[in-house]
Scaffold this motif. Structure first.
Motif, PDB file in Angstrom:
ATOM      1  N   VAL A  35       0.836  -1.198   0.000  1.00 30.55           N
ATOM      2  CA  VAL A  35       0.000   0.000   0.000  1.00 30.55           C
ATOM      3  C   VAL A  35       0.870   1.247   0.000  1.00 30.55           C
ATOM      4  CG1 VAL A  35      -1.836  -1.174   1.258  1.00 30.55           C
ATOM      5  CG2 VAL A  35      -0.126   0.131   2.519  1.00 30.55           C
ATOM      6  N   THR A  36       0.258   2.367  -0.403  1.00 21.03           N
ATOM      7  CA  THR A  36       0.907   3.672  -0.283  1.00 21.03           C
ATOM      8  C   THR A  36       0.578   4.237   1.087  1.00 21.03           C
ATOM      9  OG1 THR A  36       0.735   4.092  -2.656  1.00 21.03           O
ATOM     10  CG2 THR A  36       1.033   6.009  -1.217  1.00 21.03           C
ATOM     11  N   LEU A  37       1.601   4.607   1.838  1.00 21.63           N
ATOM     12  CA  LEU A  37       1.412   5.075   3.211  1.00 21.63           C
ATOM     13  C   LEU A  37       1.601   6.583   3.301  1.00 21.63           C
ATOM     14  CD1 LEU A  37       1.005   4.328   6.237  1.00 21.63           C
ATOM     15  CD2 LEU A  37       3.501   4.177   6.397  1.00 21.63           C
ATOM     16  N   GLU A  59     -10.383   8.300   6.808  1.00 21.33           N
ATOM     17  CA  GLU A  59     -11.487   7.419   6.427  1.00 21.33           C
ATOM     18  C   GLU A  59     -11.841   7.584   4.947  1.00 21.33           C
ATOM     19  OE1 GLU A  59     -16.224   6.820   7.573  1.00 21.33           O
ATOM     20  OE2 GLU A  59     -14.873   7.842   8.973  1.00 21.33           O
ATOM     21  N   LEU A  60     -11.917   8.837   4.483  1.00 19.44           N
ATOM     22  CA  LEU A  60     -12.259   9.100   3.088  1.00 19.44           C
ATOM     23  C   LEU A  60     -11.224   8.499   2.139  1.00 19.44           C
ATOM     24  CD1 LEU A  60     -13.420  12.849   3.115  1.00 19.44           C
ATOM     25  CD2 LEU A  60     -14.841  10.835   2.715  1.00 19.44           C
ATOM     26  N   VAL A  61      -9.948   8.767   2.413  1.00 15.47           N
ATOM     27  CA  VAL A  61      -8.875   8.322   1.515  1.00 15.47           C
ATOM     28  C   VAL A  61      -8.822   6.805   1.455  1.00 15.47           C
ATOM     29  CG1 VAL A  61      -6.364   8.238   1.228  1.00 15.47           C
ATOM     30  CG2 VAL A  61      -7.493  10.412   1.724  1.00 15.47           C
ATOM     31  N   GLU A  62      -8.900   6.170   2.599  1.00 14.67           N
ATOM     32  CA  GLU A  62      -8.802   4.705   2.611  1.00 14.67           C
ATOM     33  C   GLU A  62     -10.012   4.060   1.944  1.00 14.67           C
ATOM     34  OE1 GLU A  62      -5.946   4.394   6.576  1.00 14.67           O
ATOM     35  OE2 GLU A  62      -7.986   3.609   6.668  1.00 14.67           O
ATOM     36  N   GLU A  63     -11.170   4.682   2.117  1.00 22.30           N
ATOM     37  CA  GLU A  63     -12.374   4.132   1.486  1.00 22.30           C
ATOM     38  C   GLU A  63     -12.348   4.344  -0.026  1.00 22.30           C
ATOM     39  OE1 GLU A  63     -17.181   5.013   1.459  1.00 22.30           O
ATOM     40  OE2 GLU A  63     -16.037   5.444   3.279  1.00 22.30           O
ATOM     41  N   LYS A  64     -12.009   5.564  -0.459  1.00 28.00           N
ATOM     42  CA  LYS A  64     -12.017   5.873  -1.884  1.00 28.00           C
ATOM     43  C   LYS A  64     -10.934   5.107  -2.652  1.00 28.00           C
ATOM     44  CE  LYS A  64     -13.936  10.560  -1.575  1.00 28.00           C
ATOM     45  NZ  LYS A  64     -13.709  12.001  -1.859  1.00 28.00           N
ATOM     46  N   SER A  65      -9.839   4.795  -1.969  1.00 26.04           N
ATOM     47  CA  SER A  65      -8.746   4.067  -2.630  1.00 26.04           C
ATOM     48  C   SER A  65      -8.878   2.556  -2.481  1.00 26.04           C
ATOM     49  CB  SER A  65      -7.397   4.521  -2.059  1.00 26.04           C
ATOM     50  OG  SER A  65      -7.241   4.075  -0.720  1.00 26.04           O
ATOM     51  N   ILE A  69      -4.370   3.148  -0.381  1.00 19.85           N
ATOM     52  CA  ILE A  69      -3.677   4.230   0.330  1.00 19.85           C
ATOM     53  C   ILE A  69      -4.117   4.173   1.784  1.00 19.85           C
ATOM     54  CG2 ILE A  69      -3.268   6.708   0.518  1.00 19.85           C
ATOM     55  CD1 ILE A  69      -4.083   7.008  -2.390  1.00 19.85           C
ATOM     56  N   GLN A  70      -3.166   4.152   2.693  1.00 20.87           N
ATOM     57  CA  GLN A  70      -3.463   4.163   4.115  1.00 20.87           C
ATOM     58  C   GLN A  70      -2.848   5.391   4.758  1.00 20.87           C
ATOM     59  OE1 GLN A  70      -2.798   0.535   6.253  1.00 20.87           O
ATOM     60  NE2 GLN A  70      -3.811  -0.739   4.707  1.00 20.87           N
ATOM     61  N   VAL A  71      -3.569   5.933   5.742  1.00 15.04           N
ATOM     62  CA  VAL A  71      -3.142   7.161   6.410  1.00 15.04           C
ATOM     63  C   VAL A  71      -2.862   6.858   7.872  1.00 15.04           C
ATOM     64  CG1 VAL A  71      -3.752   9.538   6.983  1.00 15.04           C
ATOM     65  CG2 VAL A  71      -4.565   8.521   4.832  1.00 15.04           C
ATOM     66  N   THR A 254       5.192  11.157  -6.732  1.00 19.80           N
ATOM     67  CA  THR A 254       5.256   9.703  -6.878  1.00 19.80           C
ATOM     68  C   THR A 254       3.872   9.089  -7.073  1.00 19.80           C
ATOM     69  OG1 THR A 254       5.035   9.214  -4.499  1.00 19.80           O
ATOM     70  CG2 THR A 254       7.264   9.655  -5.342  1.00 19.80           C
ATOM     71  N   LEU A 255       2.816   9.904  -6.885  1.00 20.57           N
ATOM     72  CA  LEU A 255       1.449   9.397  -6.960  1.00 20.57           C
ATOM     73  C   LEU A 255       0.921   9.465  -8.386  1.00 20.57           C
ATOM     74  CD1 LEU A 255      -0.012  11.240  -3.835  1.00 20.57           C
ATOM     75  CD2 LEU A 255       0.750   8.856  -3.942  1.00 20.57           C
ATOM     76  N   SER A 256       0.007   8.578  -8.703  1.00 18.26           N
ATOM     77  CA  SER A 256      -0.671   8.647  -9.997  1.00 18.26           C
ATOM     78  C   SER A 256      -1.620   9.849 -10.005  1.00 18.26           C
ATOM     79  CB  SER A 256      -1.476   7.369 -10.234  1.00 18.26           C
ATOM     80  OG  SER A 256      -2.542   7.271  -9.298  1.00 18.26           O
TER      81      SER A 256
END
Length: 332
Positions: A35-37, A59-65, A69-71, A254-256
């Motif tokens: 995963v991307t951290l 929560e938003l980032v992890e759900e949408k990805s 992507i984990q925060v 580094t992100l798409s």
């Protein structure tokens, strides 16, 4: 004395080792799960609305990805002061931060803190989320800081032991301010005696009479129980302060494109979540302060605005008229 110094060195070393362990652990997580951290630091306590907002972003980032992507969130200055965390982002040791101390890299971002620049929250949000907010953020790219949104600090008000109904009531008042040039110059223009000091020292200073008054958003006065040492909450709304959120530009590249857009959208959505949460809670906080015996003063703000016009002229001389005038045009 030598014993105390040795204890301090041991404590600092233990903290450094614990942070190394934390980062090593999260690195292992990213590598093993592919995963991307994102490590995200901020200075507020876990009970603060800021932390709730950052957790909402997570929560938003992890759900949408879909978990790609984990925060990892680090609240309460676990990774250092706001200034230190911003510096960590410039080195990409930390990927994201929500903090106020960006003026150490470019003081032009303080333009949003000019006294009485905004008449409402909506005016401030529209300006920050538009072309002006993006333009002011551009210079920070040179320091590897990409500002992707603005959370909320809100309008600042004065608490005191005398009512502040007109600028003359501030004459000679020793008022604690942060070490922000615009805060200091604003209260100098109003005839007060601004006295910068650390926020952690403020309650005791008010209690002992070292300073007569202070100025902060309502949430800070409420959470610090200033009603115990101050009689009046004066709704002066003399400054609006945003809370910029930055991501390491090195990491960003580094992100798409799709991940960049996901993070940008999540930041903007979370910014409004934070703003609405603070605004809703501010009304109940004022009601509770009043119930605790604090008197609420709602002064006519026009005389205060007139007295602080010289702050604008000083800012224009220092940084040029173009940026200030463009913001004034946008607001009007």
């Amino acid at each position: 004395m030598k014993l105390i110094r040795n204890i301090m060195i041991t404590a600092i070393s233990a903290l450094a080792l614990s942070l190394i362990w934390i980062f090593a652990s999260t690195n292992d997580l990213a590598e093993t799960e592919g995963v991307t951290l994102i490590r995200f630091g901020h200075g507020a306590a876990e009970t603060n609305e800021r932390h709730l907002a950052v957790m909402h972003f997570k929560e938003l980032v992890e759900e949408k990805s879909n978990g790609s992507i984990q925060v990892q969130v680090y609240p309460a200055e676990q990774l250092g002061s706001e200034a230190e965390m911003i510096e960590s982002v410039t080195f990409n040791d930390l990927q994201m931060v929500a903090a106020s101390a960006f003026s150490q890299y470019d003081q032009r971002i303080s333009v949003f803190e000019l006294p009485y620049l905004f008449d409402s929250y909506e005016e401030a949000w529209s300006t920050l989320d538009g072309e002006i907010g993006e333009k002011v953020a551009e210079p920070f790219l040179e320091d590897n800081l990409r500002i992707v949104g603005y959370f909320e600090n809100g309008f600042r008000h004065v608490t005191s032991n005398v009512p502040i109904e007109k600028p003359e009531d501030l004459q000679g008042i020793k008022i604690r301010t942060p070490e922000f040039p615009l805060s200091i110059s604003t209260f100098q223009a109003l005839g007060a005696n601004p006295t910068p000091m650390a926020f952690g020292e403020l309650y005791m200073a008010l209690q002992q009479g070292t300073v007569d008054a202070q100025e902060n958003p309502v949430a800070n006065a409420y959470s610090s129980k200033f009603q115990e040492v101050q009689q009046y909450l004066n709704l002066t709304a003399h400054q609006y302060m945003p809370l910029p959120v930055a991501i390491s530009e090195e990491f960003w590249q580094t992100l798409s494109e799709s991940d960049q857009e996901l993070i940008k959208e999540s930041t903007l959505e979370t910014a409004q979540f934070h703003r609405d949460l603070l605004r809703e809670n501010e009304e109940s906080m004022i009601a509770e302060l009043k119930a605790d015996g604090m008197q609420i003063i709602e002064p006519d703000l026009e005389p205060f605005q007139a007295e602080t016009e010289e702050v604008y002229e000083s800012f224009k001389r220092q940084f040029g008229e173009e940026m200030v005038n463009s913001i004034l045009e946008e607001v009007q």
